[in-house]
Design a protein around this motif. Structure first.
Motif, PDB file in Angstrom:
ATOM      1  N   TYR A   1      96.337  72.039  -1.933  1.00 35.34           N
ATOM      2  CA  TYR A   1      96.243  70.700  -2.513  1.00 35.34           C
ATOM      3  C   TYR A   1      97.215  70.529  -3.685  1.00 35.34           C
TER       4      TYR A   1
ATOM      5  N   ALA B   1      89.766  55.537  -4.449  1.00 33.33           N
ATOM      6  CA  ALA B   1      90.885  55.055  -5.268  1.00 33.33           C
ATOM      7  C   ALA B   1      91.648  53.928  -4.567  1.00 33.33           C
TER       8      ALA B   1
ATOM      9  N   ALA C   1      92.696  62.846 -12.726  1.00 35.93           N
ATOM     10  CA  ALA C   1      91.895  64.033 -12.406  1.00 35.93           C
ATOM     11  C   ALA C   1      90.672  63.548 -11.618  1.00 35.93           C
TER      12      ALA C   1
ATOM     13  N   SER D   1      88.751  53.120   0.964  1.00 37.79           N
ATOM     14  CA  SER D   1      87.705  53.887   0.256  1.00 37.79           C
ATOM     15  C   SER D   1      88.233  54.373  -1.089  1.00 37.79           C
TER      16      SER D   1
ATOM     17  N   ASP E   1      94.000  52.879   7.001  1.00 40.22           N
ATOM     18  CA  ASP E   1      93.106  54.031   6.814  1.00 40.22           C
ATOM     19  C   ASP E   1      92.774  54.624   8.178  1.00 40.22           C
TER      20      ASP E   1
ATOM     21  N   HIS F   1      85.264  53.046   7.290  1.00 36.40           N
ATOM     22  CA  HIS F   1      85.734  52.653   5.956  1.00 36.40           C
ATOM     23  C   HIS F   1      86.438  51.289   6.027  1.00 36.40           C
TER      24      HIS F   1
ATOM     25  N   SER G   1      84.582  59.117  -6.093  1.00 34.58           N
ATOM     26  CA  SER G   1      84.899  58.821  -4.689  1.00 34.58           C
ATOM     27  C   SER G   1      84.153  59.783  -3.784  1.00 34.58           C
TER      28      SER G   1
HETATM   29  P1  NAI Z   1      88.451  58.961  -0.503  1.00 32.25           P
HETATM   30  O1  NAI Z   1      88.102  59.947   0.566  1.00 32.25           O
HETATM   31  O2  NAI Z   1      87.358  58.126  -1.091  1.00 32.25           O
HETATM   32  O3  NAI Z   1      89.583  57.976   0.013  1.00 32.25           O
HETATM   33  C1  NAI Z   1      90.657  58.436   0.741  1.00 32.25           C
HETATM   34  C2  NAI Z   1      90.852  57.559   1.954  1.00 32.25           C
HETATM   35  O4  NAI Z   1      91.958  58.091   2.670  1.00 32.25           O
HETATM   36  C3  NAI Z   1      89.650  57.577   2.901  1.00 32.25           C
HETATM   37  O5  NAI Z   1      89.265  56.257   3.266  1.00 32.25           O
HETATM   38  C4  NAI Z   1      90.140  58.349   4.100  1.00 32.25           C
HETATM   39  O6  NAI Z   1      89.576  57.884   5.321  1.00 32.25           O
HETATM   40  C5  NAI Z   1      91.644  58.080   4.040  1.00 32.25           C
HETATM   41  N1  NAI Z   1      92.396  59.097   4.759  1.00 32.25           N
HETATM   42  C6  NAI Z   1      92.178  60.433   4.799  1.00 32.25           C
HETATM   43  N2  NAI Z   1      93.058  61.021   5.618  1.00 32.25           N
HETATM   44  C7  NAI Z   1      93.847  60.031   6.108  1.00 32.25           C
HETATM   45  C8  NAI Z   1      94.932  59.988   7.019  1.00 32.25           C
HETATM   46  N3  NAI Z   1      95.365  61.100   7.629  1.00 32.25           N
HETATM   47  N4  NAI Z   1      95.497  58.801   7.293  1.00 32.25           N
HETATM   48  C9  NAI Z   1      95.067  57.667   6.709  1.00 32.25           C
HETATM   49  N5  NAI Z   1      94.025  57.630   5.866  1.00 32.25           N
HETATM   50  C10 NAI Z   1      93.428  58.810   5.565  1.00 32.25           C
HETATM   51  O7  NAI Z   1      89.202  59.804  -1.623  1.00 32.25           O
HETATM   52  P2  NAI Z   1      89.838  59.407  -3.036  1.00 32.25           P
HETATM   53  O8  NAI Z   1      89.237  60.316  -4.017  1.00 32.25           O
HETATM   54  O9  NAI Z   1      89.789  57.973  -3.254  1.00 32.25           O
HETATM   55  O10 NAI Z   1      91.336  59.896  -2.807  1.00 32.25           O
HETATM   56  C11 NAI Z   1      92.452  59.037  -2.859  1.00 32.25           C
HETATM   57  C12 NAI Z   1      93.645  59.805  -3.374  1.00 32.25           C
HETATM   58  O11 NAI Z   1      93.403  60.207  -4.714  1.00 32.25           O
HETATM   59  C13 NAI Z   1      93.948  61.090  -2.605  1.00 32.25           C
HETATM   60  O12 NAI Z   1      95.324  61.213  -2.407  1.00 32.25           O
HETATM   61  C14 NAI Z   1      93.438  62.169  -3.521  1.00 32.25           C
HETATM   62  O13 NAI Z   1      94.126  63.375  -3.324  1.00 32.25           O
HETATM   63  C15 NAI Z   1      93.738  61.561  -4.866  1.00 32.25           C
HETATM   64  N6  NAI Z   1      92.962  62.121  -5.949  1.00 32.25           N
HETATM   65  C16 NAI Z   1      91.597  62.175  -5.872  1.00 32.25           C
HETATM   66  C17 NAI Z   1      90.870  62.700  -6.917  1.00 32.25           C
HETATM   67  C18 NAI Z   1      89.385  62.739  -6.930  1.00 32.25           C
HETATM   68  O14 NAI Z   1      88.807  63.257  -7.885  1.00 32.25           O
HETATM   69  N7  NAI Z   1      88.704  62.209  -5.933  1.00 32.25           N
HETATM   70  C19 NAI Z   1      91.564  63.219  -8.113  1.00 32.25           C
HETATM   71  C20 NAI Z   1      92.987  63.078  -8.089  1.00 32.25           C
HETATM   72  C21 NAI Z   1      93.651  62.549  -7.047  1.00 32.25           C
END
Ligand code: NAI
Length: 336
Positions: free
Chosen positions: A157, A18, A188, A16, A37, A42, A192
């Motif tokens: 966080y 990023a 930033a 999902s 994941d 997902h 998502s």
């Molecule tokens: P997202 O929720 O779309 O994707 C994250 C994925 O990680 C999801 O598919 C989720 O099921 C999986 N996940 C969550 N907990 C898990 C676990 N315990 N074990 C395995 N998989 C797990 O979120 P996004 O936004 O794509 O986040 C990806 C990374 O980017 C994260 O580390 C987030 O902190 C970082 N990030 C996100 C930002 C944003 O604006 N969304 C900004 C900066 C960093």
């Protein structure tokens, strides 16, 4: 790492947001991708995409906080693709926001457990295997701009992400002699559904939050993330960073300058004169340069809709303590 074709990428959170963008971009560069994941829905959606493309991909259901599952996942990759990954991308993460002073142990244990502990588990599981393989490689993690800019509403966080950045620098130095590069990607706002995790993805044993988390706060976050960077564009920044063996990727045209200003803030914390400078600065409106950089990070023109000024966040209670924490009360603050 400059050549990707035929190599193996293992991407946590790869189903999902990023992580899925990264899986697409590295797959298009010719890699075999493993998406790991915790959410089966997902994984199913992401695998349907790769199946339709006819691209080599393998899905593993993995909770990055579970070390036994992590070791089993590493064994599974070797079984399916014949060797350990060349590229490890540690992207799985969760977030939830509220006043630092309202944070509970569960808020810390859940967020730090996934965002920091999950990266530690990835490194401890895969680094020895990558070194034994003896072909170099690369390790990247999707950190966050939060690593540089802690805020009163993001304590668990931002602390987890700052920890990851520091941790990665250790590995950057330690793994260089093995030909393994390390990259910290610090975006930033990303387009998502990360906001979903605060309700749907939060395990029962960590359910006691100090923050106001409702469907309305999720909707507000959804509207913010709708402006965020396209995950594929972000993945292109990461790919370039990997190719250049760059330790830090702040994925914006003004990225290096943003980092410089963040470090200047830290330098100011370190002297009485600097502290005065920061106090004075807090009373001033942001400079033109700062507004431009905020707009780059948020993904929209913040002059049209200034940050922190939005009415809905007040109505919805986003970033507030949950109702029964009545001692989190701005009337009790000395400097309001
Ligand atoms: P997202 O929720 O779309 O994707 C994250 C994925 O990680 C999801 O598919 C989720 O099921 C999986 N996940 C969550 N907990 C898990 C676990 N315990 N074990 C395995 N998989 C797990 O979120 P996004 O936004 O794509 O986040 C990806 C990374 O980017 C994260 O580390 C987030 O902190 C970082 N990030 C996100 C930002 C944003 O604006 N969304 C900004 C900066 C960093």
């Amino acid at each position: 790492m400059k050549d990707f074709a035929g190599k193996i990428a293992f991407i946590t959170g790869g189903a999902s947001g990023a992580g899925f963008g990264q899986a697409q971009i590295f797959s298009e560069a010719g890699m075999k991708v493993v998406i790991a994941d915790v959410r089966q829905d997902h994984l199913d959606e992401a695998m349907a995409y790769f199946k339709q493309k006819g691209a080599p991909a393998h899905a593993i259901k993995l909770d990055v906080t579970n070390r036994e599952q992590y070791a089993a996942a590493a064994d599974e990759v070797e079984k399916v693709f014949g060797e350990t990954p060349d590229l490890l991308v540690l992207t799985a993460g969760v977030n939830v926001f509220g006043p630092a002073e309202a944070s509970t142990y569960d808020d810390y244990d859940w967020v730090v457990g996934v965002c920091f502990g999950g990266v530690v588990n990835g490194l401890v599981t895969f680094v020895p295997r990558m070194i034994k393989k003896g072909k170099g490689g690369h390790i990247a993690s999707t950190v966050s701009w939060g690593a540089f800019g802690a805020g009163p509403m993001t304590a668990p966080y931002s602390a987890a992400k700052a920890g990851v950045l520091n941790l990665l620098e250790s590995y950057f130095v330690a793994l260089k002699p093995y030909g393994i590069g390390v990259t910290a990607l610090c975006p930033a706002n990303i387009r998502s559904k990360i906001y979903e995790a605060a309700i749907q993805g939060r395990p029962e044993q960590f359910k006691n939050t100090g923050y106001n988390v409702t469907e309305d706060t999720q909707k507000l976050l959804a509207s913010i993330h709708a402006n965020g960077m396209d995950p594929r564009v972000l993945a292109d920044w990461l790919k370039k960073g990997v190719e250049n063996e760059q330790f830090l990727v702040a994925p914006y045209p003004s990225g290096p300058r943003m980092v410089q200003l963040a470090l200047e803030r830290f330098a100011d914390y370190a002297s009485p004169e600097g502290m005065k400078r920061l106090e004075e600065k807090a009373k001033q409106p942001p400079t033109e340069e700062e507004v431009k950089m905020m707009s780059e990070r948020e993904g929209y023109d913040v002059t049209a809709r200034p940050l922190g000024s939005s009415g809905p966040s007040i109505d919805v209670g986003f970033g507030k303590a949950k109702k029964d924490l009545d001692w989190v009360d701005s009337s009790k603050k000395f400097n309001k």
